[in-house]
Motif scaffolding. Structure first.
Motif, PDB file in Angstrom:
ATOM      1  N   VAL A 173      89.773  -1.521  43.332  1.00  0.00           N
ATOM      2  CA  VAL A 173      91.209  -1.456  42.884  1.00  0.00           C
ATOM      3  C   VAL A 173      91.740  -0.153  42.360  1.00  0.00           C
ATOM      4  O   VAL A 173      91.068   0.554  41.705  1.00  0.00           O
ATOM      5  N   GLY A 174      92.872   0.096  42.991  1.00  0.00           N
ATOM      6  CA  GLY A 174      93.726   1.439  42.607  1.00  0.00           C
ATOM      7  C   GLY A 174      94.121   2.171  44.009  1.00  0.00           C
ATOM      8  O   GLY A 174      94.509   1.432  44.675  1.00  0.00           O
ATOM      9  N   LYS A 175      94.455   3.289  43.809  1.00  0.00           N
ATOM     10  CA  LYS A 175      95.217   3.894  44.687  1.00  0.00           C
ATOM     11  C   LYS A 175      94.208   4.301  45.983  1.00  0.00           C
ATOM     12  O   LYS A 175      93.034   4.776  45.853  1.00  0.00           O
ATOM     13  N   ILE A 176      94.526   3.938  47.105  1.00  0.00           N
ATOM     14  CA  ILE A 176      93.848   4.074  48.643  1.00  0.00           C
ATOM     15  C   ILE A 176      92.976   5.445  48.449  1.00  0.00           C
ATOM     16  O   ILE A 176      91.886   5.386  48.775  1.00  0.00           O
ATOM     17  N   ASP A 177      93.690   6.478  48.269  1.00  0.00           N
ATOM     18  CA  ASP A 177      93.305   7.760  48.275  1.00  0.00           C
ATOM     19  C   ASP A 177      91.910   8.011  47.060  1.00  0.00           C
ATOM     20  O   ASP A 177      91.112   8.700  47.416  1.00  0.00           O
ATOM     21  N   GLU A 178      92.364   7.520  46.023  1.00  0.00           N
ATOM     22  CA  GLU A 178      91.475   7.571  44.932  1.00  0.00           C
ATOM     23  C   GLU A 178      90.024   6.945  45.496  1.00  0.00           C
ATOM     24  O   GLU A 178      89.026   7.567  45.144  1.00  0.00           O
ATOM     25  N   ILE A 179      90.322   5.496  45.758  1.00  0.00           N
ATOM     26  CA  ILE A 179      88.806   4.788  46.248  1.00  0.00           C
ATOM     27  C   ILE A 179      88.330   5.814  47.237  1.00  0.00           C
ATOM     28  O   ILE A 179      87.262   5.888  47.398  1.00  0.00           O
ATOM     29  N   PHE A 180      89.236   6.221  48.320  1.00  0.00           N
ATOM     30  CA  PHE A 180      88.449   7.117  49.392  1.00  0.00           C
ATOM     31  C   PHE A 180      87.787   8.275  48.951  1.00  0.00           C
ATOM     32  O   PHE A 180      86.678   8.613  49.365  1.00  0.00           O
ATOM     33  N   GLY A 181      88.261   8.893  47.804  1.00  0.00           N
ATOM     34  CA  GLY A 181      87.741   9.951  46.972  1.00  0.00           C
ATOM     35  C   GLY A 181      86.239   9.665  46.790  1.00  0.00           C
ATOM     36  O   GLY A 181      85.177  10.178  46.886  1.00  0.00           O
ATOM     37  N   GLN A 182      85.977   8.341  45.913  1.00  0.00           N
ATOM     38  CA  GLN A 182      84.996   7.803  45.554  1.00  0.00           C
ATOM     39  C   GLN A 182      83.952   7.916  46.705  1.00  0.00           C
ATOM     40  O   GLN A 182      82.633   7.876  46.727  1.00  0.00           O
ATOM     41  N   ILE A 183      84.316   6.994  47.895  1.00  0.00           N
ATOM     42  CA  ILE A 183      83.711   6.871  48.876  1.00  0.00           C
ATOM     43  C   ILE A 183      83.040   8.150  49.346  1.00  0.00           C
ATOM     44  O   ILE A 183      81.976   8.151  49.943  1.00  0.00           O
ATOM     45  N   SER A 184      83.921   9.008  49.806  1.00  0.00           N
ATOM     46  CA  SER A 184      83.577  10.416  50.175  1.00  0.00           C
ATOM     47  C   SER A 184      82.710  11.131  49.307  1.00  0.00           C
ATOM     48  O   SER A 184      81.422  11.495  50.081  1.00  0.00           O
ATOM     49  N   LYS A 185      82.483  10.937  48.035  1.00  0.00           N
ATOM     50  CA  LYS A 185      81.324  11.496  47.206  1.00  0.00           C
ATOM     51  C   LYS A 185      80.283  10.783  47.846  1.00  0.00           C
ATOM     52  O   LYS A 185      79.156  11.488  47.520  1.00  0.00           O
ATOM     53  N   VAL A 186      80.021   9.569  47.788  1.00  0.00           N
ATOM     54  CA  VAL A 186      78.842   8.651  48.219  1.00  0.00           C
ATOM     55  C   VAL A 186      78.324   9.282  49.699  1.00  0.00           C
ATOM     56  O   VAL A 186      77.217   9.587  49.713  1.00  0.00           O
ATOM     57  N   ILE A 187      79.317   9.193  50.447  1.00  0.00           N
ATOM     58  CA  ILE A 187      78.948   9.781  51.761  1.00  0.00           C
ATOM     59  C   ILE A 187      78.317  11.119  51.975  1.00  0.00           C
ATOM     60  O   ILE A 187      77.317  11.270  52.457  1.00  0.00           O
ATOM     61  N   ASP A 188      78.830  11.908  51.057  1.00  0.00           N
ATOM     62  CA  ASP A 188      78.376  13.484  51.042  1.00  0.00           C
ATOM     63  C   ASP A 188      77.054  13.581  50.214  1.00  0.00           C
ATOM     64  O   ASP A 188      76.403  14.248  50.639  1.00  0.00           O
ATOM     65  N   SER A 189      76.677  12.440  49.830  1.00  0.00           N
ATOM     66  CA  SER A 189      75.358  12.641  48.975  1.00  0.00           C
ATOM     67  C   SER A 189      74.197  11.973  49.896  1.00  0.00           C
ATOM     68  O   SER A 189      73.062  12.267  49.466  1.00  0.00           O
TER      69      SER A 189
END
Ligand code: ADP
Length: 190
Positions: A173-189
């Motif tokens: 829940v929240g802004k699409i790009d902020e959620i995507f930022g969280q997703i990117s952090k996980v993928i980059d790990s």
């Protein structure tokens, strides 16, 4: 290779975030819902078989889904990896996917789950139903069935990946790009 399972209930935003992931990481989208809708549109026998289940909000039988996914993976050449969207939806599908991938010397990098409360899911699906043309988005009873099926049959899949140490939950829940930022952090790990 990056092979990611994007997980969450109907209406969680898997399709939207898949597009973002594909644009940034160049992965191949494997959405079983989209594949079924393509078959439906083309009037194939697989589409006709799936329609009855989909319209009611029920799951298409595992063996049918698994075969379709196998075909898609084996016909995809030269990819950086897959984003699995709407699959696996049962633990039998998760087992079959692990077997399939290990036969190809591939594996799942991780599962990313989008967490969204039920009342927001129902609102989002009804809103989408105004433009999606999807029979399963337009009827309160069918939406409720899909959420029930998710809780009973699909939620155990999260535990399946958690046991493998591959599960990450994200607030959907929240802004699409902020959620995507969280997703990117996980993928980059990975
Ligand atoms: P949503 O996530 O909004 O429910 P999908 O597009 O992922 O939508 O799926 C639509 C329908 O397609 C499901 O309700 C189900 O009938 C069928 N389906 C999609 N993926 C699977 C799957 N992995 N296993 C069984 N049925 C599936």
């Amino acid at each position: 290779m990056l092979n990611i399972v994007l997980f969450g209930p109907p209406g969680a935003g898997k399709g939207t975030q898949s597009e973002n992931i594909i644009a940034k990481y160049g992965l191949t989208h494997l959405s079983t819902g989209d594949l079924f809708r393509k078959h439906l549109g083309e009037g194939t026998s697989l589409g006709k078989l799936a329609k009855g289940y989909m319209d009611q909000g029920h799951l298409v039988p595992d063996e049918v889904v698994i075969k379709m996914v196998e075909d898609k993976i084996s016909s995809t050449k030269e990819t950086k990896g897959f984003i699995f969207d709407g699959f696996p939806r049962t633990t039998a599908q998760a087992n079959a996917l692990d077997e399939m991938l290990s036969g190809l010397e591939m594996k799942i990098s991780g599962m990313i789950a989008l967490d969204v409360p039920q009342d927001i899911l129902k609102e989002r699906i009804k809103e989408r139903g105004k433009t999606s043309g999807r029979a399963d988005d337009q009827d309160e009873e069918k939406i409720n069935t899909r959420i029930k099926v998710y809780l009973a049959e699909t939620l155990p899949v999260a535990e399946y990946y958690e046991k493998q140490g591959k599960f990450q939950n994200i607030n959907g829940v929240g802004k699409i790009d902020e959620i995507f930022g969280q997703i990117s952090k996980v993928i980059d790990s990975y």
